[in-house]
Design a protein around this motif. Structure first.
Motif, PDB file in Angstrom:
ATOM      1  N   ILE A 155       0.804  -1.214   0.000  1.00 56.58           N
ATOM      2  CA  ILE A 155       0.000   0.000   0.000  1.00 56.58           C
ATOM      3  C   ILE A 155       0.840   1.269   0.000  1.00 56.58           C
ATOM      4  N   MET A 156       1.891   1.324   0.794  1.00 60.90           N
ATOM      5  CA  MET A 156       2.646   2.570   0.897  1.00 60.90           C
ATOM      6  C   MET A 156       3.243   3.009  -0.447  1.00 60.90           C
ATOM      7  N   PRO A 157       3.911   2.121  -1.209  1.00 63.18           N
ATOM      8  CA  PRO A 157       4.386   2.567  -2.530  1.00 63.18           C
ATOM      9  C   PRO A 157       3.247   2.986  -3.454  1.00 63.18           C
ATOM     10  N   MET A 158       2.134   2.271  -3.399  1.00 65.61           N
ATOM     11  CA  MET A 158       1.001   2.636  -4.244  1.00 65.61           C
ATOM     12  C   MET A 158       0.480   4.029  -3.905  1.00 65.61           C
ATOM     13  N   MET A 159       0.434   4.359  -2.604  1.00 66.26           N
ATOM     14  CA  MET A 159      -0.048   5.676  -2.207  1.00 66.26           C
ATOM     15  C   MET A 159       0.923   6.775  -2.629  1.00 66.26           C
ATOM     16  N   PHE A 160       2.208   6.577  -2.373  1.00 67.13           N
ATOM     17  CA  PHE A 160       3.185   7.611  -2.694  1.00 67.13           C
ATOM     18  C   PHE A 160       3.316   7.832  -4.202  1.00 67.13           C
ATOM     19  N   LEU A 161       3.058   6.791  -4.999  1.00 73.28           N
ATOM     20  CA  LEU A 161       3.215   6.893  -6.449  1.00 73.28           C
ATOM     21  C   LEU A 161       1.894   7.194  -7.169  1.00 73.28           C
ATOM     22  N   SER A 162       0.856   7.533  -6.417  1.00 71.84           N
ATOM     23  CA  SER A 162      -0.450   7.781  -7.030  1.00 71.84           C
ATOM     24  C   SER A 162      -0.698   9.247  -7.339  1.00 71.84           C
ATOM     25  N   GLY A 163       0.207  10.124  -6.929  1.00 78.05           N
ATOM     26  CA  GLY A 163      -0.038  11.553  -7.083  1.00 78.05           C
ATOM     27  C   GLY A 163      -0.883  12.122  -5.976  1.00 78.05           C
ATOM     28  N   LEU A 191       7.353  15.323 -14.044  1.00 78.86           N
ATOM     29  CA  LEU A 191       8.102  14.323 -13.292  1.00 78.86           C
ATOM     30  C   LEU A 191       9.232  13.762 -14.153  1.00 78.86           C
ATOM     31  N   PRO A 192      10.306  13.270 -13.528  1.00 81.98           N
ATOM     32  CA  PRO A 192      11.326  12.546 -14.294  1.00 81.98           C
ATOM     33  C   PRO A 192      10.692  11.340 -14.986  1.00 81.98           C
ATOM     34  N   SER A 193      11.260  10.920 -16.090  1.00 80.87           N
ATOM     35  CA  SER A 193      10.643   9.863 -16.893  1.00 80.87           C
ATOM     36  C   SER A 193      10.460   8.572 -16.097  1.00 80.87           C
ATOM     37  N   TRP A 194      11.450   8.204 -15.262  1.00 81.75           N
ATOM     38  CA  TRP A 194      11.325   6.952 -14.506  1.00 81.75           C
ATOM     39  C   TRP A 194      10.188   7.015 -13.483  1.00 81.75           C
ATOM     40  N   LEU A 195      10.006   8.217 -12.883  1.00 80.54           N
ATOM     41  CA  LEU A 195       8.929   8.368 -11.908  1.00 80.54           C
ATOM     42  C   LEU A 195       7.577   8.446 -12.606  1.00 80.54           C
ATOM     43  N   HIS A 196       7.550   9.061 -13.779  1.00 81.40           N
ATOM     44  CA  HIS A 196       6.302   9.111 -14.549  1.00 81.40           C
ATOM     45  C   HIS A 196       5.827   7.703 -14.912  1.00 81.40           C
ATOM     46  N   LEU A 248       6.398   4.944 -13.279  1.00 78.20           N
ATOM     47  CA  LEU A 248       5.893   4.281 -12.070  1.00 78.20           C
ATOM     48  C   LEU A 248       4.492   4.766 -11.709  1.00 78.20           C
ATOM     49  N   THR A 249       4.225   6.050 -11.894  1.00 75.44           N
ATOM     50  CA  THR A 249       2.885   6.560 -11.582  1.00 75.44           C
ATOM     51  C   THR A 249       1.848   6.043 -12.576  1.00 75.44           C
ATOM     52  N   VAL A 250       2.249   5.897 -13.838  1.00 77.83           N
ATOM     53  CA  VAL A 250       1.305   5.442 -14.864  1.00 77.83           C
ATOM     54  C   VAL A 250       0.932   3.976 -14.666  1.00 77.83           C
ATOM     55  N   VAL A 251       1.878   3.140 -14.247  1.00 80.13           N
ATOM     56  CA  VAL A 251       1.580   1.717 -14.062  1.00 80.13           C
ATOM     57  C   VAL A 251       0.965   1.436 -12.695  1.00 80.13           C
ATOM     58  N   ASN A 252       0.888   2.441 -11.840  1.00 77.30           N
ATOM     59  CA  ASN A 252       0.297   2.267 -10.514  1.00 77.30           C
ATOM     60  C   ASN A 252      -1.228   2.337 -10.613  1.00 77.30           C
ATOM     61  N   PRO A 253      -1.951   1.299 -10.245  1.00 79.24           N
ATOM     62  CA  PRO A 253      -3.427   1.326 -10.383  1.00 79.24           C
ATOM     63  C   PRO A 253      -4.089   2.412  -9.557  1.00 79.24           C
ATOM     64  N   ARG A 280      -1.231  10.867 -18.531  1.00 77.29           N
ATOM     65  CA  ARG A 280      -0.926  10.783 -19.957  1.00 77.29           C
ATOM     66  C   ARG A 280      -0.205   9.474 -20.262  1.00 77.29           C
ATOM     67  N   TRP A 281      -0.651   8.834 -21.353  1.00 76.73           N
ATOM     68  CA  TRP A 281       0.074   7.700 -21.925  1.00 76.73           C
ATOM     69  C   TRP A 281       0.761   8.223 -23.185  1.00 76.73           C
ATOM     70  N   PHE A 282       2.022   8.553 -23.071  1.00 73.44           N
ATOM     71  CA  PHE A 282       2.749   9.202 -24.159  1.00 73.44           C
ATOM     72  C   PHE A 282       2.035  10.512 -24.505  1.00 73.44           C
ATOM     73  N   ASP A 283       1.433  10.631 -25.682  1.00 76.22           N
ATOM     74  CA  ASP A 283       0.756  11.871 -26.056  1.00 76.22           C
ATOM     75  C   ASP A 283      -0.762  11.793 -25.851  1.00 76.22           C
ATOM     76  N   PHE A 284      -1.213  10.708 -25.271  1.00 76.98           N
ATOM     77  CA  PHE A 284      -2.659  10.510 -25.084  1.00 76.98           C
ATOM     78  C   PHE A 284      -3.070  10.905 -23.669  1.00 76.98           C
ATOM     79  N   GLN A 285      -3.999  11.863 -23.572  1.00 74.33           N
ATOM     80  CA  GLN A 285      -4.539  12.278 -22.281  1.00 74.33           C
ATOM     81  C   GLN A 285      -5.658  11.312 -21.891  1.00 74.33           C
TER      82      GLN A 285
END
Length: 284
Positions: free
Chosen positions: A191-199, A207-212, A214-219, A250-255
């Motif tokens: 839970i803690m990583p999911m919360m911190f990476l959810s925005g 965000l840096p690309s690596w952090l972006h 992680l946020t996108v793949v976080n449900p 955003r998924w690449f250029d898709f909002q």
């Protein structure tokens, strides 16, 4: 002297029995929560501290960069999510408690499907978590969020959806665990990583690309973002501030539109519920 065998008739399983089982498990979850005031208060303390202590502290650092809005207003949807997630996971963990103290065995020998027990547990956890989130909703005015009927109803619906999904996730984790210590250790790790990476606590823009990634793949990102979009749609903030604090996903250029985000959360909830039922059926 001959002894006569006594026949025991076990009622056949039926949809009616399963629906009653869902109702009983749901009712038990609500009674358990209402009667445990210590748990109610402890579940509220963490998001309140984050919102009013951490939010005030961080807001003092960034107030010049986001004119016209309190940083606690930005954090508000994230704190609703935190309340719902923590409460839903603790509700799911009661399965492990019931297994340790024998009540689960009584439910398993009843002439109802195990799926009905899991559905009742998930619905009960979702309702309890949503009820807990209502307390945070009541604090909206303290952080500059308007008490709009449309906004409150929207947040309630999104809270329930997120609560159901996270409770199903917790039930899936708890289905075959034998003790509470293992469950809570795994819960914290998940839970803690999911919360911190959810925005929930920081904007998703720039965000840096690596952090972006992680946020996108976080449900949980797709549960927090619709709540923030709903809140910001009822605020009058400068366009540049809205672009920083409420950029969406955003998924690449898709909002990613909000309906699709909610669909992802709902689909994930259904999948996790199915996996939880399957795990529960295989459990001893």
């Amino acid at each position: 002297m001959a002894t006569e065998a006594i026949s025991v008739r076990v009622p056949a399983r039926s949809t009616g029995h399963d629906l009653r089982a869902v109702k009983v498990v749901l009712h038990r979850e609500m009674l358990r929560f209402v009667n445990d005031r210590t748990r109610m208060l402890s579940m509220l303390m963490q998001p309140v501290l984050w919102l009013f202590v951490m939010g005030t502290g961080l807001g003092s650092l960034v107030q010049g960069a986001i004119p016209g809005i309190d940083y606690r207003t930005f954090m508000y949807p994230g704190m609703i999510s935190m309340t719902v997630i923590m409460t839903g996971m603790f509700s799911a963990g009661s399965i492990v408690w019931d297994r340790e103290f024998g009540f689960l065995r009584e439910m398993l020998v009843a002439p109802v499907s195990r799926g009905a027990i899991v559905v009742g547990k998930c619905l009960g956890g979702a309702i309890v978590a949503t009820g807990q989130g209502v307390v945070i909703l009541a604090m909206a005015g303290l952080v500059g969020v308007p008490y709009s009927v449309t906004l409150m109803v929207t947040l309630l619906a999104e809270m329930f959806l997120a609560a159901f999904t996270i409770t199903a996730f917790g039930v899936m984790l708890a289905a075959r665990m034998k003790n509470m210590q293992t469950f809570f250790g795994l819960m914290q790790m998940a839970i803690m990583p999911m919360m911190f990476l959810s925005g929930a606590m920081f904007p998703l823009a720039n965000l840096p690309s690596w952090l972006h990634v992680l946020t996108v793949v976080n449900p949980m990102t797709y549960a927090v973002d619709p709540m923030r979009a709903a809140v910001f749609s009822h605020l009058d903030v400068p366009a540049q501030v809205n672009a920083v604090l409420n950029p969406g996903v955003r998924w690449f250029d898709f909002q990613v539109p909000v309906p699709l985000e909610l669909g992802i959360v709902a689909a994930l909830g259904v999948v996790l519920l199915g996996v939880g039922i399957a795990e529960f059926r295989r459990a001893e």
